[in-house]
Design an enzyme around this catalytic site. Structure first.
Site, mmCIF file in Angstrom:
data_model
loop_
_atom_site.group_PDB
_atom_site.id
_atom_site.type_symbol
_atom_site.label_atom_id
_atom_site.label_comp_id
_atom_site.label_asym_id
_atom_site.label_seq_id
_atom_site.Cartn_x
_atom_site.Cartn_y
_atom_site.Cartn_z
ATOM 1 N N LYS A 216 -0.574 -16.093 5.793
ATOM 2 C CA LYS A 216 -0.500 -16.663 4.441
ATOM 3 C C LYS A 216 0.508 -15.883 3.616
ATOM 4 O O LYS A 216 0.410 -14.659 3.487
ATOM 5 C CB LYS A 216 -1.858 -16.579 3.731
ATOM 6 C CG LYS A 216 -1.843 -17.305 2.393
ATOM 7 C CD LYS A 216 -3.075 -17.024 1.548
ATOM 8 C CE LYS A 216 -2.840 -15.945 0.528
ATOM 9 N NZ LYS A 216 -1.800 -16.274 -0.461
ATOM 10 N N CYS A 326 4.546 -0.528 -3.799
ATOM 11 C CA CYS A 326 3.237 0.134 -3.772
ATOM 12 C C CYS A 326 3.371 1.649 -3.689
ATOM 13 O O CYS A 326 2.512 2.366 -4.162
ATOM 14 C CB CYS A 326 2.391 -0.376 -2.631
ATOM 15 S SG CYS A 326 3.185 -0.083 -1.095
ATOM 16 N N GLU A 423 -2.273 2.108 -11.305
ATOM 17 C CA GLU A 423 -1.014 1.578 -10.788
ATOM 18 C C GLU A 423 -0.480 0.496 -11.728
ATOM 19 O O GLU A 423 -1.197 -0.450 -12.065
ATOM 20 C CB GLU A 423 -1.253 0.981 -9.399
ATOM 21 C CG GLU A 423 0.026 0.515 -8.747
ATOM 22 C CD GLU A 423 -0.212 -0.068 -7.364
ATOM 23 O OE1 GLU A 423 -1.203 -0.797 -7.179
ATOM 24 O OE2 GLU A 423 0.612 0.198 -6.475
#
Ligand code: ADP
Length: 519
Positions: A216, A326, A423
């Site tokens: 996906k 990230c 984050e």
């Protein structure tokens, strides 16, 4: 050398603006002509990719793809649902069981992955342009992503015929050996910050080891994976081996992570979604799970660092890929002796980078990928100001069309500020001062995350001691966001489970079987 960045993330909900744009669109053609900002026109596949064919989704729903630098619609693509996932899984299971891929000679898989890499490379400029259009990233970085994806496919192709087992000496009455076998149908869920690169990190090792895949894409960036799917058959990958179901996390992602026939799921994205997927795996069939999640990585500069070189690494560490990385070096710690010098040099350098039109070759920082991400970044910027951080540069949106944010540096932050803890996933960095190595190791490790860390020093012993003591899956010394296909990447603590790239990636996609014979 590949100077590139890692991964992506953000909250779990179905994005309202995307959800609002979902349509029943039974007559959407399976490909549409798109003219790129550079004037080139290409055919964009819009269907799901199952059994080596582009097909409409069962319910004929579609969703809109937005250009983040103009906020205009690029096209619609078909949106998969649970029934489409079932069809894709059945195709993948049939292909797996047939043995056409899983039991083929490894060199068949090696050749196919190399061919796939060649076909993508031959069309690299179009693929990079699609990535830039869909994600908003600077074209120079999109080109780097495509080169890195191609290099990774080749690297992992080279491992396809090197997967082996051991003969274990026990006693003279037994013959014992191990072998590594593919797991079966694997589900893969990828994010929107490096759509093609994450596609390659996922499908490469899964296919090299003989598994079949249902992948996906992220709802905001479905285009590049669909585009390169058109090369799959030509590369010699049989029908059903690699299937793509575009769609939303709560529907397609959920169907993959709870599916009883999927034996392993690999995910890159937010820690919140990763936790959810781990629970879904536990509650369904205990499928194996690998997760590459968020980070709040410390980037540490010691007094003896080469400031000029370090500042270049800081730019790459936080503004590369619009900060949607990230492992971004988002917490900067500078030793007190060079704090003022670094701050000044970094401010000057940050103000000199070109932010804006991703298709301008000179642009370093393009658009954020979505309205949601823009809003999230700006809310953190507001929070930082409220908490009392000093804005050195930036601290606001750039323009009012397109999701652009000025490169933002906050100084004089305290460790308990939200902008130091959480984050942000954007071009926002916090800076504070430290005195000693012991102090900085404690501060750097005081995080729920452990994805990466940077060290800048000319002292070998400082580099080694700090590297040993930092809790991070990757430590970069005098470099940052510096990736290589042979080097494993992944997180300590809540930054993930398992490793991508390197030989470690092959372990994720194989079961060890021990055979013990009585002689
Ligand atoms: P973001 O919210 O920024 O998109 P996510 O970590 O939620 O970050 O998204 C990364 C990938 O995870 C995307 O492909 C997204 O569709 C998918 N995803 C989101 N929610 C779920 C879920 N509940 N189950 C499985 N996949 C999900």
């Amino acid at each position: 050398m590949f100077k590139q960045a890692g991964i992506r993330r953000m909250p779990v909900a179905l994005k309202s603006s995307v959800a609002a744009s979902v349509r029943n669109h039974s007559h959407l053609p399976l490909a549409t002509k798109i003219t790129l900002p550079n004037g080139k026109t290409y055919e964009q596949p819009t269907g799901l990719f199952i059994n080596n064919e582009f097909v409409p989704s069962r319910q004929s729903k579609t969703f809109e793809v937005i250009n983040p630098s103009t906020e205009e619609e690029v096209c619609h693509v078909y949106e998969g649902r649970e029934d489409d996932v079932n069809i894709a899984v059945d195709a993948a299971e049939k292909a797996f069981k047939s043995g056409v891929w899983s039991r083929a000679h490894p060199q068949v898989r090696m050749r196919a992955l190399n061919k796939l890499a060649d076909l993508i490379e031959a069309d690299a400029e179009t693929v990079a342009s699609i990535e830039s259009l869909d994600n908003g990233k600077a074209i120079q970085h999109a080109r780097g992503d495509v080169a890195l994806a191609v290099a990774y496919l080749r690297s992992v192709a080279g491992w396809a015929d090197k997967v082996d087992g051991r003969v274990i000496e026990t006693d003279s009455e037994h013959f014992t050996y191990t072998k590594r076998e593919p797991i079966g149908v694997v589900g893969q869920i990828i994010p929107w910050n490096f759509p093609l690169l994450m596609w390659s990190w996922k499908v490469g090792p899964a296919l090299a080891t003989g598994n079949t895949v249902v992948l996906k894409t992220a709802e905001s960036t479905p285009l590049s994976a669909l585009y390169v799917s058109k090369f799959v058959a030509e590369a010699g990958i049989p029908p059903g081996v690699l299937n793509i179901v575009s769609g939303f996390g709560k529907i397609v992602g959920e169907a993959i992570s709870t599916h009883m026939k999927i034996k392993k799921v690999a995910f890159t994205g937010s820690t919140a979604t990763g936790r959810h997927i781990l629970a879904a795996a536990a509650h369904s069939n205990l499928k194996k799970v690998t997760l590459e999640l968020g980070g709040k990585s410390p980037n540490i500069i010691f007094d003896d660092a080469n400031v000029e070189q370090t500042v270049q690494n800081l730019l790459v560490g936080i503004f590369y890929n619009s900060g949607e990385v990230c492992c971004a070096g988002s917490r900067l710690y500078v030793q007190e002796g060079i704090y003022d010098e670094v701050l000044e040099a970094f401010k000057t350098a940050a103000e000199a980078i070109k932010v804006g039109d991703p298709f301008d070759d000179a642009t370093f920082q393009g658009a954020q990928t979505s309205q949601q991400q823009l809003d999230k970044i700006l809310s953190y910027v507001k929070k930082g100001k409220e908490e009392g951080a000093r804005v050195i540069t930036g601290g606001e949106r750039l323009g009012n069309k397109g999701y652009f944010v000025k490169p933002t540096i906050f100084a004089d932050v305290k460790e308990d500020f939200t902008i130091v803890k959480e984050e942000i996933f954007g071009p926002v960095i916090t800076i504070s001062k430290f005195k000693t190595l012991d102090e900085i190791v404690d501060k750097a490790n005081d995080s729920e995350y452990g994805l990466a860390a940077g060290i800048h020093t000319t002292s070998l012993s400082t580099a080694i001691e700090a590297s040993n003591r930092l809790e991070a899956g990757t430590v970069w010394v005098n470099t940052y966001n510096d990736f290589d296909p042979q080097t494993p990447f992944g997180g300590f603590k809540q930054s993930g489970i398992g490793r991508e790239m390197g030989t470690e990636a092959l372990d994720n996609y194989t079961n060890v079987k021990a055979v013990r014979m009585r002689i």
